[in-house]
Design a protein around this motif. Structure first.
Motif, PDB file in Angstrom:
ATOM      1  N   GLU A 187       0.824  -1.196   0.000  1.00  0.00           N
ATOM      2  CA  GLU A 187       0.000   0.000   0.000  1.00  0.00           C
ATOM      3  C   GLU A 187       0.867   1.258   0.000  1.00  0.00           C
ATOM      4  O   GLU A 187       1.742   1.435   0.853  1.00  0.00           O
ATOM      5  CB  GLU A 187      -0.926   0.005   1.227  1.00  0.00           C
ATOM      6  N   GLY A 188       0.615   2.132  -0.992  1.00  0.00           N
ATOM      7  CA  GLY A 188       1.318   3.404  -1.056  1.00  0.00           C
ATOM      8  C   GLY A 188       2.753   3.315  -1.523  1.00  0.00           C
ATOM      9  O   GLY A 188       3.480   4.313  -1.465  1.00  0.00           O
ATOM     10  N   GLN A 189       3.182   2.166  -1.996  1.00  0.00           N
ATOM     11  CA  GLN A 189       4.563   1.998  -2.434  1.00  0.00           C
ATOM     12  C   GLN A 189       4.601   1.434  -3.850  1.00  0.00           C
ATOM     13  O   GLN A 189       3.659   0.814  -4.323  1.00  0.00           O
ATOM     14  CB  GLN A 189       5.313   1.049  -1.490  1.00  0.00           C
ATOM     15  N   GLY A 190       5.736   1.665  -4.514  1.00  0.00           N
ATOM     16  CA  GLY A 190       5.943   1.082  -5.824  1.00  0.00           C
ATOM     17  C   GLY A 190       6.235  -0.402  -5.702  1.00  0.00           C
ATOM     18  O   GLY A 190       6.375  -0.948  -4.600  1.00  0.00           O
ATOM     19  N   ALA A 191       6.327  -1.061  -6.819  1.00  0.00           N
ATOM     20  CA  ALA A 191       6.614  -2.487  -6.827  1.00  0.00           C
ATOM     21  C   ALA A 191       8.025  -2.754  -6.315  1.00  0.00           C
ATOM     22  O   ALA A 191       8.943  -1.967  -6.539  1.00  0.00           O
ATOM     23  CB  ALA A 191       6.449  -3.048  -8.238  1.00  0.00           C
ATOM     24  N   ALA A 192       8.203  -3.867  -5.643  1.00  0.00           N
ATOM     25  CA  ALA A 192       9.512  -4.290  -5.136  1.00  0.00           C
ATOM     26  C   ALA A 192       9.762  -5.724  -5.590  1.00  0.00           C
ATOM     27  O   ALA A 192       8.824  -6.502  -5.798  1.00  0.00           O
ATOM     28  CB  ALA A 192       9.554  -4.189  -3.612  1.00  0.00           C
ATOM     29  N   TRP A 193      11.029  -6.063  -5.751  1.00  0.00           N
ATOM     30  CA  TRP A 193      11.392  -7.396  -6.224  1.00  0.00           C
ATOM     31  C   TRP A 193      11.032  -8.475  -5.203  1.00  0.00           C
ATOM     32  O   TRP A 193      11.225  -8.305  -4.007  1.00  0.00           O
ATOM     33  CB  TRP A 193      12.890  -7.492  -6.494  1.00  0.00           C
ATOM     34  N   THR A 194      10.520  -9.577  -5.685  1.00  0.00           N
ATOM     35  CA  THR A 194      10.407 -10.788  -4.874  1.00  0.00           C
ATOM     36  C   THR A 194      11.727 -11.550  -4.969  1.00  0.00           C
ATOM     37  O   THR A 194      12.636 -11.155  -5.712  1.00  0.00           O
ATOM     38  CB  THR A 194       9.272 -11.685  -5.398  1.00  0.00           C
ATOM     39  N   THR A 195      11.844 -12.652  -4.243  1.00  0.00           N
ATOM     40  CA  THR A 195      13.041 -13.482  -4.380  1.00  0.00           C
ATOM     41  C   THR A 195      13.189 -14.005  -5.796  1.00  0.00           C
ATOM     42  O   THR A 195      14.278 -13.974  -6.394  1.00  0.00           O
ATOM     43  CB  THR A 195      12.996 -14.668  -3.391  1.00  0.00           C
ATOM     44  N   ALA A 196      12.079 -14.471  -6.373  1.00  0.00           N
ATOM     45  CA  ALA A 196      12.103 -14.953  -7.748  1.00  0.00           C
ATOM     46  C   ALA A 196      12.463 -13.830  -8.719  1.00  0.00           C
ATOM     47  O   ALA A 196      13.188 -14.025  -9.698  1.00  0.00           O
ATOM     48  CB  ALA A 196      10.760 -15.553  -8.131  1.00  0.00           C
TER      49      ALA A 196
END
Length: 259
Positions: free
Chosen positions: A241-250
């Protein structure tokens, strides 16, 4: 801009002139001393004052004639990337009646595939080089229709033939279009939800790795990629919520592999 390459094209282009010479001069204006440049097709069209389709035909004619090689992003590359070209300086013989030589392979790429690709269809009348003169007409190849089908309306898509991902990339190469153009809806969607350009590039790399070796067919590969991004098929990122996308481990794993 390379004065050396620009002068070489002016002095030694063996053709009759017209739009071919104009396009080659435009590429020389962008190139380094070795003839390397990477303008978009839209930029070439604007600089030569041709329509985009005319510019595509002229550039493909220069590739077929051995005056230009495609050295990178032959099939469009990651979203937003442009094809990379090299002016073949050795083909500039300076003789008006010279037969162009120096083709690396049938596709104009420095990475020869060993396959021969049929040339485009019959040619129309020759160009005169005058403003408003009739342009050289080259009938699009059958494979080029695949890329046009991918951009057609939904009603036409329902009648179009399914093609493999490899055929789609080849048709885009033949027509000079990017597989995912800068104005594709996936770009606006990614910006809206906070997916970065790097994430899109990694998603495209995963998409190609998944479909390029297969015989799976779709009518619209661009829409299929949009679905892959919207539904996060490869679980490359997550949203808070309220943030841009972030990398997952994959995603981080895929990002490192694509680097």
């Amino acid at each position: 801009m390379s004065i050396r390459v620009l002068a070489k094209v002016w002095d030694d282009y063996p053709g009759s002139g017209g739009s071919e010479l104009l396009a080659l001069l435009a590429l020389a204006d962008w190139s380094d001393d070795q003839g390397f440049c990477f303008p978009s097709m839209s930029a070439i069209a604007s600089k030569t004052r041709l329509s985009r389709s005319q510019a595509q035909r002229v550039v493909h004619g220069l590739i077929d004639g051995g005056f230009i090689q495609v050295t990178g992003n032959e099939f469009g590359g990651p979203p937003g990337a442009t094809r990379q070209y090299r002016i073949v300086l050795s083909s500039l013989t300076g003789r008006a009646d010279a037969t162009p030589t120096g083709r690396m392979d049938a596709t104009g790429s420095v990475h020869a595939t060993g396959r021969t690709h049929a040339q485009d269809g019959p040619h129309g009348c020759a160009e005169t080089g005058r403003m408003g003169a009739t342009q050289t007409v080259r009938e699009p190849s059958i494979t080029a229709k695949g890329c046009a089908q991918a951009r057609s309306s939904s009603s036409r898509k329902s009648r179009s033939k399914e093609i493999t991902f490899a055929q789609f990339l080849e048709s885009c190469r033949a027509s000079g279009e990017k597989a995912i153009p800068e104005d594709d809806p996936v770009m606006a969607y990614a910006e809206k939800v906070g997916i970065t350009n790097e994430m899109l590039a990694v998603a495209w790399a995963e998409f190609k790795a998944a479909y390029l070796p297969t015989s799976k067919g779709y009518k619209d590969w661009r829409q299929t990629f949009r679905n892959a991004v919207r539904r996060n098929w490869y679980k490359l990122w997550f949203l808070a919520e309220g943030q841009g996308a972030a990398w997952t481990t994959a995603g981080e794993q895929a990002r490192r592999a694509a680097a």
